[in-house]
Design a protein around this motif. Structure first.
Motif, short mmCIF file in Angstrom:
data_model
loop_
_atom_site.label_atom_id
_atom_site.label_comp_id
_atom_site.label_asym_id
_atom_site.label_seq_id
_atom_site.Cartn_x
_atom_site.Cartn_y
_atom_site.Cartn_z
N GLN A 76 0.82 -1.21 0.00
CA GLN A 76 0.00 0.00 0.00
C GLN A 76 0.85 1.26 0.00
OE1 GLN A 76 -2.72 -0.52 3.30
NE2 GLN A 76 -4.17 -1.61 2.00
N ASP A 77 2.10 1.11 -0.42
CA ASP A 77 2.97 2.28 -0.52
C ASP A 77 2.49 3.16 -1.66
OD1 ASP A 77 4.99 1.49 -3.02
OD2 ASP A 77 4.23 -0.23 -1.89
N ILE A 78 2.87 4.42 -1.62
CA ILE A 78 2.39 5.41 -2.59
C ILE A 78 2.74 5.02 -4.02
CG2 ILE A 78 4.38 6.96 -2.43
CD1 ILE A 78 0.76 8.13 -2.68
N GLU A 79 3.91 4.46 -4.24
CA GLU A 79 4.34 4.07 -5.59
C GLU A 79 3.44 2.98 -6.17
OE1 GLU A 79 8.17 1.91 -7.49
OE2 GLU A 79 8.61 3.63 -6.19
N THR A 80 3.14 1.95 -5.39
CA THR A 80 2.29 0.85 -5.85
C THR A 80 0.87 1.33 -6.11
OG1 THR A 80 3.63 -0.71 -4.56
CG2 THR A 80 1.47 -1.48 -5.28
N ASP A 105 -8.15 -3.30 -1.39
CA ASP A 105 -7.49 -2.02 -1.64
C ASP A 105 -8.27 -1.17 -2.65
OD1 ASP A 105 -5.24 -2.40 0.09
OD2 ASP A 105 -4.45 -3.82 -1.38
N PHE A 106 -8.80 -1.80 -3.70
CA PHE A 106 -9.54 -1.11 -4.74
C PHE A 106 -10.81 -1.88 -5.09
CE2 PHE A 106 -5.43 0.79 -5.46
CZ PHE A 106 -5.73 2.08 -5.87
N LEU A 107 -11.81 -1.12 -5.50
CA LEU A 107 -13.02 -1.71 -6.06
C LEU A 107 -13.19 -1.11 -7.44
CD1 LEU A 107 -15.63 -3.42 -5.79
CD2 LEU A 107 -16.73 -1.37 -4.88
N LEU A 108 -13.31 -1.98 -8.44
CA LEU A 108 -13.47 -1.55 -9.83
C LEU A 108 -14.84 -1.93 -10.34
CD1 LEU A 108 -10.15 -3.03 -11.31
CD2 LEU A 108 -10.47 -0.80 -10.21
N ARG A 109 -15.39 -1.09 -11.21
CA ARG A 109 -16.55 -1.48 -12.01
C ARG A 109 -16.04 -1.50 -13.44
NH1 ARG A 109 -21.46 0.62 -14.65
NH2 ARG A 109 -20.91 2.76 -14.12
N VAL A 110 -16.09 -2.67 -14.03
CA VAL A 110 -15.54 -2.90 -15.36
C VAL A 110 -16.68 -3.27 -16.29
CG1 VAL A 110 -13.90 -4.28 -16.71
CG2 VAL A 110 -13.40 -3.72 -14.31
N VAL A 111 -16.69 -2.71 -17.49
CA VAL A 111 -17.68 -3.10 -18.50
C VAL A 111 -16.97 -3.80 -19.64
CG1 VAL A 111 -19.34 -1.29 -17.91
CG2 VAL A 111 -17.62 -0.85 -19.66
N SER A 112 -17.64 -4.81 -20.18
CA SER A 112 -17.06 -5.52 -21.32
C SER A 112 -18.17 -6.17 -22.12
CB SER A 112 -16.02 -6.55 -20.86
OG SER A 112 -16.63 -7.55 -20.09
N LEU A 126 -4.55 -6.88 -14.57
CA LEU A 126 -4.63 -7.19 -13.15
C LEU A 126 -3.62 -8.27 -12.81
CD1 LEU A 126 -8.52 -7.13 -12.64
CD2 LEU A 126 -6.86 -5.28 -12.34
N THR A 127 -2.37 -7.93 -12.99
CA THR A 127 -1.29 -8.89 -12.80
C THR A 127 -0.31 -8.40 -11.74
OG1 THR A 127 0.07 -7.82 -14.48
CG2 THR A 127 -1.43 -9.56 -15.23
N ARG A 128 0.55 -9.29 -11.31
CA ARG A 128 1.58 -8.94 -10.33
C ARG A 128 2.49 -7.83 -10.84
NH1 ARG A 128 1.62 -11.86 -5.88
NH2 ARG A 128 0.81 -13.97 -5.89
N THR A 129 2.73 -7.79 -12.16
CA THR A 129 3.60 -6.74 -12.70
C THR A 129 2.98 -5.36 -12.48
OG1 THR A 129 2.63 -6.99 -14.90
CG2 THR A 129 4.67 -8.21 -14.45
N ASN A 130 1.68 -5.30 -12.29
CA ASN A 130 1.01 -4.03 -12.01
C ASN A 130 0.73 -3.85 -10.52
OD1 ASN A 130 1.00 -3.24 -14.71
ND2 ASN A 130 -0.86 -4.39 -15.12
N GLY A 131 1.37 -4.67 -9.68
CA GLY A 131 1.27 -4.52 -8.23
C GLY A 131 0.09 -5.23 -7.60
#
Length: 152
Positions: A76-80, A105-112, A126-131
């Motif tokens: 939960q650091d500022i960079e991540t 940490d986050f709640l998303l509403r995604v449309v597809s 939504l991968t580890r590379t993106n924290g």
């Protein structure tokens, strides 16, 4: 800015129909055109009216599937948090992104268009590379209420 009853009525009417012409709006709130236009301009200048938009039918444009995704980050650091926030901010499928207090940490509403399109989004963004440490996907079965109107 302190809102009076006329301001609230103007806001309510514009929330319901942003294409209302000023003369129609003025008549509906009991003002002449000039004072009504002045009030609307003040509401805009104060940032109470942020912008005017067209609300689209998601099904008719091929984005009928709404998915709620809870996201837990690696840290939960500022960079991540900023890195993840910027990715979500710039992704058109994410129509809401909220930094949460509580379990996730986050709640998303995604449309597809469908689950395959969402799965591609999940794999690519939504991968580890993106924290991201983990996610939980919730798929609503029926839309009971969806509004952009705020209570006044």
């Amino acid at each position: 800015m302190i809102l009076d009853n006329i301001d609230r009525k103007i806001l309510s009417l514009l929330q319901n129909d942003g294409k209302l012409q000023n003369n129609e709006l003025a008549q509906m709130v009991g003002l002449s055109a000039s004072p009504c236009l002045r009030r609307v301009k003040l509401l805009e200048d104060a940032g109470i009216i942020k912008k005017y938009v067209a609300l689209l039918d998601a099904e008719k444009i091929g984005k009928g599937l709404t998915i709620f995704t809870r996201v837990w980050l690696l840290g939960q650091d500022i960079e991540t948090v900023e890195k993840f926030s910027n990715i979500m901010r710039n992704h058109p499928q994410v129509v809401e992104c909220h930094l949460m207090a509580g379990d996730c940490d986050f709640l998303l509403r995604v449309v597809s268009a469908d689950l395959n399109e969402y799965r591609k989004f999940q794999i690519e963004y939504l991968t580890r590379t993106n924290g991201v440490q983990s996610i939980k996907t919730e798929i609503p079965m029926q839309n009971i209420k969806l509004t952009s109107e705020l209570p006044l």
